[in-house]
Design a protein around this motif. Structure first.
Motif, PDB file in Angstrom:
ATOM      1  N   MET A   1      -8.076   4.722  -7.775  1.00 10.42           N
ATOM      2  CA  MET A   1      -7.889   3.364  -7.933  1.00 10.42           C
ATOM      3  C   MET A   1      -8.969   2.513  -6.903  1.00 10.42           C
ATOM      4  O   MET A   1      -9.468   1.637  -7.424  1.00 10.42           O
ATOM      5  CB  MET A   1      -6.557   3.205  -7.664  1.00 10.42           C
ATOM      6  CG  MET A   1      -6.167   1.792  -8.330  1.00 10.42           C
ATOM      7  SD  MET A   1      -4.434   1.356  -8.220  1.00 10.42           S
ATOM      8  CE  MET A   1      -4.436   0.368  -6.905  1.00 10.42           C
ATOM      9  N   LYS A   2      -8.681   2.753  -5.790  1.00  7.61           N
ATOM     10  CA  LYS A   2      -9.468   1.969  -4.713  1.00  7.61           C
ATOM     11  C   LYS A   2     -10.989   2.176  -4.985  1.00  7.61           C
ATOM     12  O   LYS A   2     -11.609   1.359  -4.817  1.00  7.61           O
ATOM     13  CB  LYS A   2      -9.163   2.521  -3.439  1.00  7.61           C
ATOM     14  CG  LYS A   2      -7.567   1.888  -3.065  1.00  7.61           C
ATOM     15  CD  LYS A   2      -7.456   2.268  -1.355  1.00  7.61           C
ATOM     16  CE  LYS A   2      -6.249   1.920  -0.943  1.00  7.61           C
ATOM     17  NZ  LYS A   2      -6.035   2.174   0.501  1.00  7.61           N
TER      18      LYS A   2
ATOM     19  N   ASN B   1       4.040   5.497  -3.919  1.00  6.29           N
ATOM     20  CA  ASN B   1       3.431   6.677  -4.210  1.00  6.29           C
ATOM     21  C   ASN B   1       3.169   6.934  -5.670  1.00  6.29           C
ATOM     22  O   ASN B   1       3.677   6.470  -6.660  1.00  6.29           O
ATOM     23  CB  ASN B   1       4.832   7.784  -3.921  1.00  6.29           C
ATOM     24  CG  ASN B   1       4.888   7.940  -2.500  1.00  6.29           C
ATOM     25  OD1 ASN B   1       3.821   8.405  -2.044  1.00  6.29           O
ATOM     26  ND2 ASN B   1       6.042   8.041  -1.999  1.00  6.29           N
ATOM     27  N   PHE B   2       2.399   7.913  -5.929  1.00  6.28           N
ATOM     28  CA  PHE B   2       1.898   8.264  -7.290  1.00  6.28           C
ATOM     29  C   PHE B   2       2.985   9.231  -7.864  1.00  6.28           C
ATOM     30  O   PHE B   2       3.261   8.910  -9.072  1.00  6.28           O
ATOM     31  CB  PHE B   2       0.437   8.411  -7.483  1.00  6.28           C
ATOM     32  CG  PHE B   2      -0.512   7.237  -7.777  1.00  6.28           C
ATOM     33  CD1 PHE B   2      -1.055   6.902  -9.061  1.00  6.28           C
ATOM     34  CD2 PHE B   2      -0.851   6.447  -6.812  1.00  6.28           C
ATOM     35  CE1 PHE B   2      -1.555   5.912  -9.106  1.00  6.28           C
ATOM     36  CE2 PHE B   2      -1.416   5.210  -7.062  1.00  6.28           C
ATOM     37  CZ  PHE B   2      -2.097   5.093  -8.085  1.00  6.28           C
TER      38      PHE B   2
ATOM     39  N   GLU C   1       0.827  -1.168   0.144  1.00  3.65           N
ATOM     40  CA  GLU C   1       0.033  -0.059  -0.062  1.00  3.65           C
ATOM     41  C   GLU C   1       0.874   1.173  -0.035  1.00  3.65           C
ATOM     42  O   GLU C   1       0.185   2.292  -0.156  1.00  3.65           O
ATOM     43  CB  GLU C   1      -0.741   0.037   1.340  1.00  3.65           C
ATOM     44  CG  GLU C   1      -1.978  -1.207   1.269  1.00  3.65           C
ATOM     45  CD  GLU C   1      -3.128  -0.923   0.265  1.00  3.65           C
ATOM     46  OE1 GLU C   1      -3.652   0.223   0.025  1.00  3.65           O
ATOM     47  OE2 GLU C   1      -3.486  -1.810  -0.506  1.00  3.65           O
TER      48      GLU C   1
ATOM     49  N   ARG D   1       5.707   2.399 -13.779  1.00  2.00           N
ATOM     50  CA  ARG D   1       4.351   1.796 -13.336  1.00  2.00           C
ATOM     51  C   ARG D   1       3.360   1.654 -14.267  1.00  2.00           C
ATOM     52  O   ARG D   1       2.756   2.532 -14.998  1.00  2.00           O
ATOM     53  CB  ARG D   1       3.973   2.646 -11.996  1.00  2.00           C
ATOM     54  CG  ARG D   1       2.877   1.664 -11.370  1.00  2.00           C
ATOM     55  CD  ARG D   1       2.494   2.315 -10.251  1.00  2.00           C
ATOM     56  NE  ARG D   1       3.334   2.944  -9.340  1.00  2.00           N
ATOM     57  CZ  ARG D   1       3.474   4.084  -8.687  1.00  2.00           C
ATOM     58  NH1 ARG D   1       2.619   5.005  -8.870  1.00  2.00           N
ATOM     59  NH2 ARG D   1       4.418   4.271  -8.010  1.00  2.00           N
TER      60      ARG D   1
ATOM     61  N   ILE E   1      -0.704  -0.080 -14.248  1.00  2.00           N
ATOM     62  CA  ILE E   1      -1.784  -0.580 -13.516  1.00  2.00           C
ATOM     63  C   ILE E   1      -2.778  -1.368 -14.315  1.00  2.00           C
ATOM     64  O   ILE E   1      -3.367  -0.673 -15.254  1.00  2.00           O
ATOM     65  CB  ILE E   1      -2.388   0.527 -12.607  1.00  2.00           C
ATOM     66  CG1 ILE E   1      -1.196   1.096 -11.606  1.00  2.00           C
ATOM     67  CG2 ILE E   1      -3.522   0.045 -11.853  1.00  2.00           C
ATOM     68  CD1 ILE E   1      -1.702   2.314 -10.937  1.00  2.00           C
TER      69      ILE E   1
ATOM     70  N   ASN F   1      -4.443   9.131  -8.681  1.00  2.00           N
ATOM     71  CA  ASN F   1      -4.052   8.600  -7.308  1.00  2.00           C
ATOM     72  C   ASN F   1      -4.507   7.471  -6.758  1.00  2.00           C
ATOM     73  O   ASN F   1      -5.448   6.733  -7.516  1.00  2.00           O
ATOM     74  CB  ASN F   1      -4.466   9.701  -6.330  1.00  2.00           C
ATOM     75  CG  ASN F   1      -5.620  10.240  -6.188  1.00  2.00           C
ATOM     76  OD1 ASN F   1      -6.533   9.190  -6.186  1.00  2.00           O
ATOM     77  ND2 ASN F   1      -5.918  11.559  -6.393  1.00  2.00           N
ATOM     78  N   LYS F   2      -4.230   6.984  -5.460  1.00  2.00           N
ATOM     79  CA  LYS F   2      -4.691   5.541  -4.999  1.00  2.00           C
ATOM     80  C   LYS F   2      -6.144   5.539  -4.731  1.00  2.00           C
ATOM     81  O   LYS F   2      -6.879   4.651  -4.861  1.00  2.00           O
ATOM     82  CB  LYS F   2      -3.792   5.217  -3.578  1.00  2.00           C
ATOM     83  CG  LYS F   2      -2.852   4.167  -3.892  1.00  2.00           C
ATOM     84  CD  LYS F   2      -2.025   3.884  -2.664  1.00  2.00           C
ATOM     85  CE  LYS F   2      -1.028   4.943  -2.314  1.00  2.00           C
ATOM     86  NZ  LYS F   2      -0.202   4.676  -1.165  1.00  2.00           N
ATOM     87  N   THR F   3      -6.515   6.832  -4.255  1.00  2.00           N
ATOM     88  CA  THR F   3      -8.123   7.107  -3.708  1.00  2.00           C
ATOM     89  C   THR F   3      -8.829   6.788  -4.977  1.00  2.00           C
ATOM     90  O   THR F   3      -9.900   5.808  -4.858  1.00  2.00           O
ATOM     91  CB  THR F   3      -8.283   8.518  -3.489  1.00  2.00           C
ATOM     92  OG1 THR F   3      -7.400   8.607  -2.317  1.00  2.00           O
ATOM     93  CG2 THR F   3      -9.775   8.465  -2.576  1.00  2.00           C
TER      94      THR F   3
END
Ligand SMILES: C[S@@+](CC[C@H](N)C(=O)[O-])C[C@H]1O[C@@H](n2cnc3c(N)ncnc32)[C@H](O)[C@@H]1O
Length: 211
Positions: free
Chosen positions: A174-175, A6-7, A3, A202, A204, A170-172
């Motif tokens: 993606m989640k 970093n983006f 987790e 990276r 995804i 960002n991760k938010t």
């Protein structure tokens, strides 16, 4: 999944700058994209990785390339033996780059596929999802995402798979995509992240499997 990555994306991507996709994809941008040798190479490399993830058993599968642009993925798939590829895009000018002897492009919105149920053996979508869902507070984007995923689910045959490569900001985001899919669809799946700790390299992938 680790987790802690970093983006760290410094440069703004076009979908952050342009609200309306048609404002970004002008004739000039389209020609630039479609004739870029480096872009072709990058997208083909991603397609190879997607094929690895999909692990398709037959060359006569019907594969949808959703958000095909000028067809780097579709034409590459065709060149490695997949003869039944459907390229689909929202922007008419992208479809002019196809050689109709290789792939028949379709002008349509990938959030509302113009196909009957259980017709596709696989869906591949490369670098398009970030145009559809990029703001967690935007309800109409959420609805488009739900419609897209359900449209894929409906058009796919049972037990078949989809792989969506994309660039979330960002991760938010993606989640949230993961949560929305779990809440609104019957797909099983997970994210696959290559080069997790290297923001430049990276990639995804959202891997989805129909029951
Ligand atoms: C960065 S380009 C990628 C094109 C191509 N997949 C490739 O790998 O070269 C994003 C593409 O997604 C398409 N796109 C975005 N939203 C779409 C939608 N709702 N329906 C169909 N295509 C869409 C755009 O028109 C554009 O061609």
């Amino acid at each position: 999944m680790n987790e802690d990555f970093n983006f760290n994306v410094k440069k703004k991507r076009p979908e952050e700058i342009y609200q309306n996709i048609f404002d970004y994809y002008t004739e000039q941008t389209i020609v630039q994209y479609a004739t870029s040798k480096s872009m072709k190479k990058i997208q083909e490399k991603i397609t190879l990785r997607v094929l690895e993830i999909l692990d398709l058993k037959k060359k006569n599968y019907i594969i949808l390339d959703a958000g095909s642009g000028p067809g780097f993925t579709s034409i590459f798939l065709n060149s490695v033996g997949f003869q039944k590829v459907i390229a689909l895009d929202l922007i008419p000018d992208f479809l002019k780059f196809f050689d109709l002897k290789e792939v028949n492009p379709i002008l349509a919105d990938m959030c509302s596929l113009p196909f009957r149920s259980h017709i596709l053996d696989a869906v591949i979508s490369i670098s398009a999802l970030q145009w559809i869902y990029r703001d967690i507070n935007n309800k109409s984007m959420e609805l488009n995402l739900v419609n897209m995923i359900n449209s894929f689910y409906n058009a796919l045959k049972p037990k078949s798979k989809a792989v969506i490569q994309f660039y979330p900001k960002n991760k938010t985001i993606m989640k949230n995509i993961g949560k929305i899919i779990v809440k609104n669809t019957d797909f099983n799946g997970n994210f696959i992240i290559d080069n997790l700790n290297n923001p430049k390299k990276r990639k995804i992938f959202l891997f989805l499997k129909k029951n």
